[in-house]
Scaffold this motif. Structure first.
Motif, PDB file in Angstrom:
ATOM      1  N   SER A   9       0.867  -1.169   0.000  1.00 21.69           N
ATOM      2  CA  SER A   9       0.000   0.000   0.000  1.00 21.69           C
ATOM      3  C   SER A   9       0.904   1.218   0.000  1.00 21.69           C
ATOM      4  O   SER A   9       1.849   1.299   0.793  1.00 21.69           O
ATOM      5  CB  SER A   9      -0.885   0.012   1.252  1.00 21.69           C
ATOM      6  OG  SER A   9      -1.753  -1.090   1.237  1.00 21.69           O
ATOM      7  N   THR A  11       1.116   5.733  -0.853  1.00 15.97           N
ATOM      8  CA  THR A  11       0.351   6.976  -0.977  1.00 15.97           C
ATOM      9  C   THR A  11       0.386   7.551  -2.389  1.00 15.97           C
ATOM     10  O   THR A  11      -0.474   8.342  -2.748  1.00 15.97           O
ATOM     11  CB  THR A  11       0.864   8.035   0.010  1.00 15.97           C
ATOM     12  OG1 THR A  11       2.258   8.253  -0.231  1.00 15.97           O
ATOM     13  CG2 THR A  11       0.636   7.585   1.454  1.00 15.97           C
ATOM     14  N   ASP A  12       1.380   7.171  -3.176  1.00 16.55           N
ATOM     15  CA  ASP A  12       1.523   7.701  -4.536  1.00 16.55           C
ATOM     16  C   ASP A  12       1.979   6.567  -5.449  1.00 16.55           C
ATOM     17  O   ASP A  12       3.178   6.285  -5.559  1.00 16.55           O
ATOM     18  CB  ASP A  12       2.535   8.850  -4.537  1.00 16.55           C
ATOM     19  CG  ASP A  12       2.616   9.584  -5.859  1.00 16.55           C
ATOM     20  OD1 ASP A  12       2.310   8.979  -6.913  1.00 16.55           O
ATOM     21  OD2 ASP A  12       3.015  10.760  -5.845  1.00 16.55           O
ATOM     22  N   LYS A  34      -3.604   5.241 -11.629  1.00 17.07           N
ATOM     23  CA  LYS A  34      -3.090   5.950 -10.455  1.00 17.07           C
ATOM     24  C   LYS A  34      -3.352   5.205  -9.151  1.00 17.07           C
ATOM     25  O   LYS A  34      -2.705   5.466  -8.154  1.00 17.07           O
ATOM     26  CB  LYS A  34      -3.682   7.348 -10.376  1.00 17.07           C
ATOM     27  CG  LYS A  34      -3.193   8.261 -11.464  1.00 17.07           C
ATOM     28  CD  LYS A  34      -3.758   9.647 -11.296  1.00 17.07           C
ATOM     29  CE  LYS A  34      -3.250  10.548 -12.419  1.00 17.07           C
ATOM     30  NZ  LYS A  34      -3.756  11.910 -12.275  1.00 17.07           N
ATOM     31  N   SER A  35      -4.292   4.271  -9.161  1.00 15.08           N
ATOM     32  CA  SER A  35      -4.640   3.583  -7.925  1.00 15.08           C
ATOM     33  C   SER A  35      -4.067   2.174  -7.807  1.00 15.08           C
ATOM     34  O   SER A  35      -4.128   1.564  -6.748  1.00 15.08           O
ATOM     35  CB  SER A  35      -6.160   3.522  -7.770  1.00 15.08           C
ATOM     36  OG  SER A  35      -6.722   2.794  -8.842  1.00 15.08           O
ATOM     37  N   LYS A  51      -3.095   2.111  -4.037  1.00 17.60           N
ATOM     38  CA  LYS A  51      -3.238   3.437  -3.457  1.00 17.60           C
ATOM     39  C   LYS A  51      -3.875   3.347  -2.072  1.00 17.60           C
ATOM     40  O   LYS A  51      -4.857   2.648  -1.866  1.00 17.60           O
ATOM     41  CB  LYS A  51      -4.112   4.300  -4.380  1.00 17.60           C
ATOM     42  CG  LYS A  51      -4.482   5.640  -3.834  1.00 17.60           C
ATOM     43  CD  LYS A  51      -3.369   6.612  -3.970  1.00 17.60           C
ATOM     44  CE  LYS A  51      -3.876   8.021  -3.596  1.00 17.60           C
ATOM     45  NZ  LYS A  51      -2.834   8.865  -3.124  1.00 17.60           N
ATOM     46  N   ALA A  52      -3.272   4.074  -1.118  1.00 16.26           N
ATOM     47  CA  ALA A  52      -3.813   4.200   0.234  1.00 16.26           C
ATOM     48  C   ALA A  52      -3.700   5.659   0.656  1.00 16.26           C
ATOM     49  O   ALA A  52      -2.769   6.353   0.255  1.00 16.26           O
ATOM     50  CB  ALA A  52      -3.036   3.309   1.203  1.00 16.26           C
ATOM     51  N   LYS A  53      -4.651   6.120   1.444  1.00 16.29           N
ATOM     52  CA  LYS A  53      -4.592   7.502   1.920  1.00 16.29           C
ATOM     53  C   LYS A  53      -3.433   7.691   2.893  1.00 16.29           C
ATOM     54  O   LYS A  53      -2.716   8.675   2.839  1.00 16.29           O
ATOM     55  CB  LYS A  53      -5.900   7.889   2.605  1.00 16.29           C
ATOM     56  CG  LYS A  53      -7.034   8.098   1.646  1.00 16.29           C
ATOM     57  CD  LYS A  53      -8.248   8.585   2.369  1.00 16.29           C
ATOM     58  CE  LYS A  53      -9.383   8.777   1.378  1.00 16.29           C
ATOM     59  NZ  LYS A  53     -10.577   9.305   2.040  1.00 16.29           N
ATOM     60  N   ASN A  54      -3.281   6.754   3.795  1.00 16.35           N
ATOM     61  CA  ASN A  54      -2.211   6.807   4.787  1.00 16.35           C
ATOM     62  C   ASN A  54      -1.470   5.481   4.777  1.00 16.35           C
ATOM     63  O   ASN A  54      -2.084   4.425   4.668  1.00 16.35           O
ATOM     64  CB  ASN A  54      -2.777   7.048   6.192  1.00 16.35           C
ATOM     65  CG  ASN A  54      -3.504   8.360   6.295  1.00 16.35           C
ATOM     66  OD1 ASN A  54      -2.964   9.400   5.944  1.00 16.35           O
ATOM     67  ND2 ASN A  54      -4.740   8.334   6.765  1.00 16.35           N
TER      68      ASN A  54
END
Length: 112
Positions: A9, A11-12, A34-35, A51-54
């Motif tokens: 996982s 963030t970018d 992108k994900s 993709k993960a937010k955190n």
């Protein structure tokens, strides 16, 4: 039995994928988004990035890329440093090694 894939996982996704492609020779699957991205090495490993937010991996978590020589470790260190990455220089530990924080929120060890 052989490990055939690992998912990280991050963030970018695009930045992490580009980093792994540029410095470690992994190849991206065409049409990545992108994900999510799937990367491949020459030995059949599939490394997927999601993709993960955190991202909060434990402090000791890392992935590693073994090198054929200490000279190759030194060359990668210098290349990363020249490109603006901040890290401690290689040192003798369990191997000739250093760690770098990759874009996306995970750590990479380079060792010989």
């Amino acid at each position: 039995m052989k490990l055939n894939h690992l998912n990280l996982s991050v963030t970018d996704v695009p930045a992490a994928a580009d980093f792994l492609e540029q410095y470690f020779g992994l190849r991206k699957q065409p049409g990545d988004k992108k994900s999510f991205c799937a990367l491949f090495d020459d030995d059949g490993l599939v490394l997927t990035l999601m993709k993960a937010k955190n991202v909060a991996y434990p402090a000791t978590f890392h992935i590693g890329f073994g090198q054929e020589s200490e000279q190759r470790v030194n060359e990668l260190y210098q290349r990363l440093k020249d490109d603006g990455f901040e890290m401690h220089p290689p040192q003798r530990s369990h191997a000739w090694t250093f760690y770098v924080q990759a874009p996306g929120g995970f750590t990479v060890e380079i060792a010989a």
